[in-house]
Design a protein around this motif. Sequence first.
Motif, PDB file in Angstrom:
ATOM      1  N   SER A  56       0.647  -1.493   0.074  1.00  0.00           N
ATOM      2  CA  SER A  56      -0.038  -0.448  -0.402  1.00  0.00           C
ATOM      3  C   SER A  56       0.839   1.444  -0.117  1.00  0.00           C
ATOM      4  CB  SER A  56      -0.574   0.309   1.030  1.00  0.00           C
ATOM      5  OG  SER A  56      -1.114   1.378   1.844  1.00  0.00           O
ATOM      6  N   PRO A  57       0.458   2.195   0.045  1.00  0.00           N
ATOM      7  CA  PRO A  57       1.055   4.059  -0.694  1.00  0.00           C
ATOM      8  C   PRO A  57       1.694   3.928   0.872  1.00  0.00           C
ATOM      9  CG  PRO A  57      -0.467   4.335  -2.494  1.00  0.00           C
ATOM     10  CD  PRO A  57      -0.895   2.229  -1.927  1.00  0.00           C
ATOM     11  N   ASP A  58       0.534   3.581   2.172  1.00  0.00           N
ATOM     12  CA  ASP A  58       0.755   3.949   2.691  1.00  0.00           C
ATOM     13  C   ASP A  58       2.131   3.224   3.683  1.00  0.00           C
ATOM     14  OD1 ASP A  58      -1.114   6.120   3.145  1.00  0.00           O
ATOM     15  OD2 ASP A  58      -2.677   4.348   3.905  1.00  0.00           O
ATOM     16  N   PRO A  99       4.231   3.755  -6.659  1.00  0.00           N
ATOM     17  CA  PRO A  99       3.959   2.342  -7.036  1.00  0.00           C
ATOM     18  C   PRO A  99       5.838   1.940  -7.438  1.00  0.00           C
ATOM     19  CG  PRO A  99       2.072   3.349  -8.120  1.00  0.00           C
ATOM     20  CD  PRO A  99       2.684   4.011  -7.697  1.00  0.00           C
ATOM     21  N   LEU A 100       5.905   2.734  -8.235  1.00  0.00           N
ATOM     22  CA  LEU A 100       7.576   1.662  -8.848  1.00  0.00           C
ATOM     23  C   LEU A 100       8.655   1.540  -7.742  1.00  0.00           C
ATOM     24  CD1 LEU A 100       8.035   3.217 -11.841  1.00  0.00           C
ATOM     25  CD2 LEU A 100       7.262   1.175 -11.971  1.00  0.00           C
ATOM     26  N   GLN A 149      -3.561   0.816  -6.171  1.00  0.00           N
ATOM     27  CA  GLN A 149      -2.658   1.407  -6.264  1.00  0.00           C
ATOM     28  C   GLN A 149      -3.226   3.089  -6.257  1.00  0.00           C
ATOM     29  OE1 GLN A 149       1.397   0.949  -4.535  1.00  0.00           O
ATOM     30  NE2 GLN A 149      -0.720  -0.708  -4.372  1.00  0.00           N
ATOM     31  N   TRP A 150      -4.084   3.231  -7.200  1.00  0.00           N
ATOM     32  CA  TRP A 150      -5.028   4.254  -8.199  1.00  0.00           C
ATOM     33  C   TRP A 150      -6.050   4.069  -7.068  1.00  0.00           C
ATOM     34  CZ3 TRP A 150      -3.839   2.889 -14.158  1.00  0.00           C
ATOM     35  CH2 TRP A 150      -2.644   3.097 -14.035  1.00  0.00           C
ATOM     36  N   LEU A 151      -6.354   3.222  -7.203  1.00  0.00           N
ATOM     37  CA  LEU A 151      -7.709   3.283  -6.024  1.00  0.00           C
ATOM     38  C   LEU A 151      -7.370   3.680  -4.380  1.00  0.00           C
ATOM     39  CD1 LEU A 151      -9.348  -0.139  -7.008  1.00  0.00           C
ATOM     40  CD2 LEU A 151     -10.583   2.381  -7.389  1.00  0.00           C
TER      41      LEU A 151
END
Length: 179
Positions: A56-58, A99-100, A149-151
């Motif tokens: 997750s981005p978090d 995400p990368l 990721q986009w969601l």
Amino acid sequence: MAGMPSGRVHNLINIAAYSVLAAGVLYATRTNLLVVTQVQTLNFTLGFMAGTFLLSPDLDLSEGRVDSKRHWGLLGFLWVPYGMIFSHRGLSHTWILGPLTRIAYLAVVTALIVGLLRTFAPDVQLPRIPHPISVKFLLPLILGYYLSQWLHLIADGVRPDHGVRRTSKKVRDFARARR
């Protein structure tokens, strides 16, 4: 931004979106509008679930209590440096590079672990990656991962030009300061 969704809410949003998408794809394949193989379905699902629950981005908050870090179990500590490297809602929360950063970080950690194993336990058999990996195999993994990721970013209210706007502002501020 005030009122950011919790990790649990992010997960529920992603599961709901996945369910709607899966139903749509099932309908489209049953009515011959779309052809999707079982391997493509599995790979999309693996990418999506990994992006939702593990990457997750978090993770840029991983010095603290983050669902994604907890889902790694005992290996959750491996993400603490990531949280120290990336500021929350900075580069890690951009649509393409964010995400990368997690994939690159995971690749570096994996390479370090493999290097240590080869140095200190050379007899340990490590899994091999099959060569070549086809685009038909890899693309659903990437699509599933990026969609998850986009969601997350949409739920956080992060626009697709988030990183561009931040960089542009820094460049403008720098240019003004130099005048």
